[in-house]
Design a protein around this motif. Structure first.
Motif, PDB file in Angstrom:
ATOM      1  N   ALA A   1       0.849  -1.186   0.000  1.00  0.00           N
ATOM      2  CA  ALA A   1       0.000   0.000   0.000  1.00  0.00           C
ATOM      3  C   ALA A   1       0.891   1.245   0.000  1.00  0.00           C
ATOM      4  N   PRO A   2       1.324   1.700  -1.185  1.00  0.00           N
ATOM      5  CA  PRO A   2       2.182   2.891  -1.263  1.00  0.00           C
ATOM      6  C   PRO A   2       1.398   4.166  -0.933  1.00  0.00           C
ATOM      7  N   PHE A   3       2.119   5.183  -0.484  1.00  0.00           N
ATOM      8  CA  PHE A   3       1.476   6.436  -0.107  1.00  0.00           C
ATOM      9  C   PHE A   3       2.443   7.606  -0.197  1.00  0.00           C
ATOM     10  N   LEU A   4       1.874   8.797  -0.254  1.00  0.00           N
ATOM     11  CA  LEU A   4       2.583  10.067  -0.102  1.00  0.00           C
ATOM     12  C   LEU A   4       1.978  10.749   1.115  1.00  0.00           C
ATOM     13  N   GLY A   5       2.803  11.423   1.890  1.00  0.00           N
ATOM     14  CA  GLY A   5       2.282  12.038   3.100  1.00  0.00           C
ATOM     15  C   GLY A   5       2.873  13.405   3.363  1.00  0.00           C
ATOM     16  N   LEU A   6       2.223  14.097   4.273  1.00  0.00           N
ATOM     17  CA  LEU A   6       2.661  15.412   4.727  1.00  0.00           C
ATOM     18  C   LEU A   6       2.544  15.423   6.236  1.00  0.00           C
ATOM     19  N   LYS A   7       3.628  15.792   6.910  1.00  0.00           N
ATOM     20  CA  LYS A   7       3.602  15.848   8.367  1.00  0.00           C
ATOM     21  C   LYS A   7       3.948  17.237   8.858  1.00  0.00           C
ATOM     22  N   ILE A   8       3.374  17.598   9.974  1.00  0.00           N
ATOM     23  CA  ILE A   8       3.657  18.872  10.622  1.00  0.00           C
ATOM     24  C   ILE A   8       3.928  18.571  12.083  1.00  0.00           C
ATOM     25  N   GLY A   9       4.974  19.190  12.622  1.00  0.00           N
ATOM     26  CA  GLY A   9       5.318  18.874  14.008  1.00  0.00           C
ATOM     27  C   GLY A   9       6.293  19.843  14.612  1.00  0.00           C
ATOM     28  N   SER A  10       6.778  19.432  15.805  1.00  0.00           N
ATOM     29  CA  SER A  10       7.721  20.225  16.566  1.00  0.00           C
ATOM     30  C   SER A  10       9.102  20.130  15.925  1.00  0.00           C
ATOM     31  N   ARG A  11       9.755  21.265  15.738  1.00  0.00           N
ATOM     32  CA  ARG A  11      11.084  21.279  15.134  1.00  0.00           C
ATOM     33  C   ARG A  11      12.127  20.646  16.042  1.00  0.00           C
ATOM     34  N   LYS A  12      11.841  20.582  17.323  1.00  0.00           N
ATOM     35  CA  LYS A  12      12.809  20.010  18.266  1.00  0.00           C
ATOM     36  C   LYS A  12      13.094  18.548  17.958  1.00  0.00           C
ATOM     37  N   ASN A  13      12.067  17.813  17.581  1.00  0.00           N
ATOM     38  CA  ASN A  13      12.265  16.402  17.256  1.00  0.00           C
ATOM     39  C   ASN A  13      11.154  15.942  16.328  1.00  0.00           C
ATOM     40  N   ILE A  14      11.527  15.215  15.305  1.00  0.00           N
ATOM     41  CA  ILE A  14      10.580  14.793  14.278  1.00  0.00           C
ATOM     42  C   ILE A  14       9.600  13.727  14.767  1.00  0.00           C
ATOM     43  N   SER A  15       9.783  13.181  15.979  1.00  0.00           N
ATOM     44  CA  SER A  15       8.889  12.128  16.460  1.00  0.00           C
ATOM     45  C   SER A  15       7.547  12.650  16.945  1.00  0.00           C
ATOM     46  N   LYS A  16       7.394  13.950  17.112  1.00  0.00           N
ATOM     47  CA  LYS A  16       6.139  14.532  17.586  1.00  0.00           C
ATOM     48  C   LYS A  16       5.479  15.250  16.414  1.00  0.00           C
ATOM     49  N   PHE A  17       4.490  14.588  15.781  1.00  0.00           N
ATOM     50  CA  PHE A  17       3.878  15.208  14.608  1.00  0.00           C
ATOM     51  C   PHE A  17       2.491  14.666  14.337  1.00  0.00           C
ATOM     52  N   SER A  18       1.745  15.398  13.533  1.00  0.00           N
ATOM     53  CA  SER A  18       0.471  14.968  12.967  1.00  0.00           C
ATOM     54  C   SER A  18       0.704  14.786  11.473  1.00  0.00           C
ATOM     55  N   TYR A  19      -0.107  13.953  10.843  1.00  0.00           N
ATOM     56  CA  TYR A  19       0.122  13.706   9.421  1.00  0.00           C
ATOM     57  C   TYR A  19      -1.170  13.388   8.688  1.00  0.00           C
ATOM     58  N   VAL A  20      -1.099  13.544   7.365  1.00  0.00           N
ATOM     59  CA  VAL A  20      -2.132  13.076   6.444  1.00  0.00           C
ATOM     60  C   VAL A  20      -1.406  12.320   5.334  1.00  0.00           C
ATOM     61  N   GLU A  21      -2.031  11.247   4.852  1.00  0.00           N
ATOM     62  CA  GLU A  21      -1.437  10.457   3.780  1.00  0.00           C
ATOM     63  C   GLU A  21      -2.462  10.187   2.700  1.00  0.00           C
ATOM     64  N   LEU A  22      -2.008  10.234   1.465  1.00  0.00           N
ATOM     65  CA  LEU A  22      -2.802   9.847   0.307  1.00  0.00           C
ATOM     66  C   LEU A  22      -2.182   8.557  -0.205  1.00  0.00           C
ATOM     67  N   GLY A  23      -2.972   7.481  -0.212  1.00  0.00           N
ATOM     68  CA  GLY A  23      -2.404   6.191  -0.573  1.00  0.00           C
ATOM     69  C   GLY A  23      -3.304   5.368  -1.457  1.00  0.00           C
ATOM     70  N   THR A  24      -2.846   4.183  -1.745  1.00  0.00           N
ATOM     71  CA  THR A  24      -3.587   3.224  -2.554  1.00  0.00           C
ATOM     72  C   THR A  24      -3.154   1.823  -2.137  1.00  0.00           C
ATOM     73  N   VAL A  25      -3.699   0.826  -2.801  1.00  0.00           N
ATOM     74  CA  VAL A  25      -3.323  -0.565  -2.562  1.00  0.00           C
ATOM     75  C   VAL A  25      -2.995  -1.189  -3.910  1.00  0.00           C
ATOM     76  N   ASP A  26      -2.031  -2.089  -3.928  1.00  0.00           N
ATOM     77  CA  ASP A  26      -1.584  -2.687  -5.194  1.00  0.00           C
ATOM     78  C   ASP A  26      -2.727  -3.236  -6.041  1.00  0.00           C
ATOM     79  N   TYR A  27      -3.665  -3.942  -5.449  1.00  0.00           N
ATOM     80  CA  TYR A  27      -4.733  -4.543  -6.261  1.00  0.00           C
ATOM     81  C   TYR A  27      -5.698  -3.509  -6.816  1.00  0.00           C
ATOM     82  N   TYR A  28      -5.850  -2.340  -6.167  1.00  0.00           N
ATOM     83  CA  TYR A  28      -6.658  -1.262  -6.763  1.00  0.00           C
ATOM     84  C   TYR A  28      -6.010  -0.801  -8.069  1.00  0.00           C
ATOM     85  N   LEU A  29      -4.696  -0.604  -8.027  1.00  0.00           N
ATOM     86  CA  LEU A  29      -3.977  -0.146  -9.221  1.00  0.00           C
ATOM     87  C   LEU A  29      -3.993  -1.208 -10.323  1.00  0.00           C
ATOM     88  N   ILE A  30      -3.772  -2.454  -9.958  1.00  0.00           N
ATOM     89  CA  ILE A  30      -3.780  -3.536 -10.950  1.00  0.00           C
ATOM     90  C   ILE A  30      -5.143  -3.625 -11.624  1.00  0.00           C
TER      91      ILE A  30
END
Length: 165
Positions: free
Chosen positions: A107-136
């Motif tokens: 299930a490949p995806f592209l995403g965008l995250k926004i968070g604290s600059r102090k450390n990348i582990s604290k963030f919110s995100y949205v992803e646009l994705g698909t599944v291999d069989y949908y594409l096939i």
């Protein structure tokens, strides 16, 4: 080695909701995680449990302000779905070597995250994705719009150790 964060996600081929944990590479370019997702039968007429392994590559971070960042990323989930109609190996009453296993998918995806600059582990995100069989199926049968192959999810991550804040 203890995980860097806990992940909570809504939708995105992992079920109605999922929970997992993840690791961030030393250079903060890659994330690796595992999740468990659940889709109740009241939503989809069949109960689905999903186990996922997720890998991402983070693009360059962009500062929004002194304390926040935004960055894009790409990746894929390796999904294992557990329900009544999914198989790693089809039962003997199906023709031999006719069907592909349908319990495991990419299930490949592209995403965008926004968070604290102090450390990348604290963030919110949205992803646009698909599944291999949908594409096939889209390529093979052309019965749907490409947009029908896409899905959207959103989530948050919460750091697990004090050093990650």
């Amino acid at each position: 080695m203890a995980p860097n964060y806990v992940n909570l996600q809504y939708a995105g081929n992992l079920g109605l909701a999922s929970v997992g944990f993840g690791y961030i590479s030393e250079n903060e370019k890659h994330n690796f995680g595992a999740s468990y997702g659940y889709l109740p039968s009241s939503i989809n007429s069949v109960e689905v449990h999903t186990i996922s392994a997720k890998g991402t590559f983070n693009f360059r971070r962009h500062k929004l302000s002194k304390s926040t960042f935004v960055n894009g990323y790409a990746g894929t989930n390796l999904l294992f779905s557990i329900t009544d109609n999914t198989y790693l190996k089809f039962p003997g009453y199906y023709p031999s070597d006719y069907y592909f296993a349908n319990a495991v998918h990419l299930a490949p995806f592209l995403g965008l995250k926004i968070g604290s600059r102090k450390n990348i582990s604290k963030f919110s995100y949205v992803e646009l994705g698909t599944v291999d069989y949908y594409l096939i199926n889209h390529i093979k049968y052309r019965r749907s719009q490409f947009s029908d192959c896409l899905n959207l999810c959103m989530g948050i991550t919460v750091p697990l150790n004090k050093g990650a804040e």
